[in-house]
Design a protein around this motif. Structure first.
Motif, PDB file in Angstrom:
ATOM      1  N   TYR A 249      37.066  39.827  34.840  1.00 15.56           N
ATOM      2  CA  TYR A 249      37.719  40.435  35.990  1.00 15.56           C
ATOM      3  C   TYR A 249      39.143  40.857  35.651  1.00 15.56           C
ATOM      4  O   TYR A 249      39.848  40.171  34.932  1.00 15.56           O
ATOM      5  CB  TYR A 249      37.754  39.461  37.170  1.00 15.56           C
ATOM      6  N   ASP A 250      39.562  41.985  36.215  1.00 14.10           N
ATOM      7  CA  ASP A 250      40.934  42.446  36.053  1.00 14.10           C
ATOM      8  C   ASP A 250      41.762  41.851  37.188  1.00 14.10           C
ATOM      9  O   ASP A 250      41.643  42.265  38.340  1.00 14.10           O
ATOM     10  CB  ASP A 250      40.991  43.975  36.102  1.00 14.10           C
ATOM     11  N   LEU A 251      42.586  40.877  36.870  1.00 11.23           N
ATOM     12  CA  LEU A 251      43.367  40.169  37.876  1.00 11.23           C
ATOM     13  C   LEU A 251      44.815  40.652  37.928  1.00 11.23           C
ATOM     14  O   LEU A 251      45.650  40.038  38.588  1.00 11.23           O
ATOM     15  CB  LEU A 251      43.335  38.658  37.590  1.00 11.23           C
ATOM     16  N   CYS A 252      45.119  41.753  37.273  1.00 10.38           N
ATOM     17  CA  CYS A 252      46.494  42.256  37.190  1.00 10.38           C
ATOM     18  C   CYS A 252      47.075  42.621  38.549  1.00 10.38           C
ATOM     19  O   CYS A 252      48.280  42.504  38.754  1.00 10.38           O
ATOM     20  CB  CYS A 252      46.578  43.464  36.278  1.00 10.38           C
ATOM     21  N   SER A 253      46.250  43.080  39.464  1.00 10.36           N
ATOM     22  CA  SER A 253      46.771  43.557  40.744  1.00 10.36           C
ATOM     23  C   SER A 253      46.830  42.466  41.815  1.00 10.36           C
ATOM     24  O   SER A 253      47.217  42.747  42.946  1.00 10.36           O
ATOM     25  CB  SER A 253      45.932  44.727  41.246  1.00 10.36           C
ATOM     26  N   LEU A 254      46.479  41.252  41.469  1.00  8.15           N
ATOM     27  CA  LEU A 254      46.533  40.167  42.448  1.00  8.15           C
ATOM     28  C   LEU A 254      47.974  39.844  42.792  1.00  8.15           C
ATOM     29  O   LEU A 254      48.884  39.997  41.986  1.00  8.15           O
ATOM     30  CB  LEU A 254      45.852  38.915  41.909  1.00  8.15           C
ATOM     31  N   ARG A 255      48.178  39.381  44.023  1.00 15.32           N
ATOM     32  CA  ARG A 255      49.507  38.961  44.435  1.00 15.32           C
ATOM     33  C   ARG A 255      49.397  37.678  45.232  1.00 15.32           C
ATOM     34  O   ARG A 255      48.348  37.372  45.807  1.00 15.32           O
ATOM     35  CB  ARG A 255      50.210  40.046  45.242  1.00 15.32           C
ATOM     36  N   MET A 256      50.487  36.931  45.260  1.00 17.24           N
ATOM     37  CA  MET A 256      50.526  35.657  45.970  1.00 17.24           C
ATOM     38  C   MET A 256      50.400  35.900  47.472  1.00 17.24           C
ATOM     39  O   MET A 256      50.988  36.845  48.004  1.00 17.24           O
ATOM     40  CB  MET A 256      51.846  34.948  45.687  1.00 17.24           C
TER      41      MET A 256
ATOM     42  N   ALA B 129      35.578  25.116  39.079  1.00 15.94           N
ATOM     43  CA  ALA B 129      35.756  24.343  37.850  1.00 15.94           C
ATOM     44  C   ALA B 129      35.192  25.052  36.624  1.00 15.94           C
ATOM     45  O   ALA B 129      35.735  24.918  35.526  1.00 15.94           O
ATOM     46  CB  ALA B 129      35.096  22.975  38.007  1.00 15.94           C
ATOM     47  N   GLU B 130      34.135  25.836  36.793  1.00 21.69           N
ATOM     48  CA  GLU B 130      33.427  26.384  35.644  1.00 21.69           C
ATOM     49  C   GLU B 130      33.449  27.906  35.539  1.00 21.69           C
ATOM     50  O   GLU B 130      32.899  28.463  34.589  1.00 21.69           O
ATOM     51  CB  GLU B 130      31.975  25.913  35.685  1.00 21.69           C
ATOM     52  N   ALA B 131      34.070  28.588  36.471  1.00 16.67           N
ATOM     53  CA  ALA B 131      34.015  30.054  36.489  1.00 16.67           C
ATOM     54  C   ALA B 131      34.741  30.651  35.290  1.00 16.67           C
ATOM     55  O   ALA B 131      35.797  30.192  34.884  1.00 16.67           O
ATOM     56  CB  ALA B 131      34.632  30.570  37.775  1.00 16.67           C
TER      57      ALA B 131
END
Length: 73
Positions: free
Chosen positions: A12-19, A5-7
């Motif tokens: 953070y670099d979230l560009c490389s995340l995938r589903m 809820a609060e993060a």
């Protein structure tokens, strides 16, 4: 739960995340199927582009085809 809820994720670099999809039902049956090499190569390439094993890609495609509402019905 508080972290979610609060993060603040801006650092953070979230560009490389995938589903990611989790499978909760164990595979209990085996199917043997002969397909043209070109089709299998295309399935393997499609699976690789999404980062999943090709057999899972086939299973997900079959599930989507069966679970999709029948068009025109």
């Amino acid at each position: 739960m508080r972290f979610v809820a609060e993060a603040d994720l801006t650092e953070y670099d979230l560009c490389s995340l995938r589903m990611v999809q989790f499978e909760f039902h164990p595979e209990s049956e085996r199917v043997n199927l002969r397909v043209p090499k070109a089709l299998l190569d295309a399935v393997k390439a499609a699976a690789a582009s999404t980062g999943i094993p090709y057999q899972r890609c086939i299973r997900q495609t079959l599930e989507a085809a069966v679970l999709r509402p029948h068009e025109g019905a």
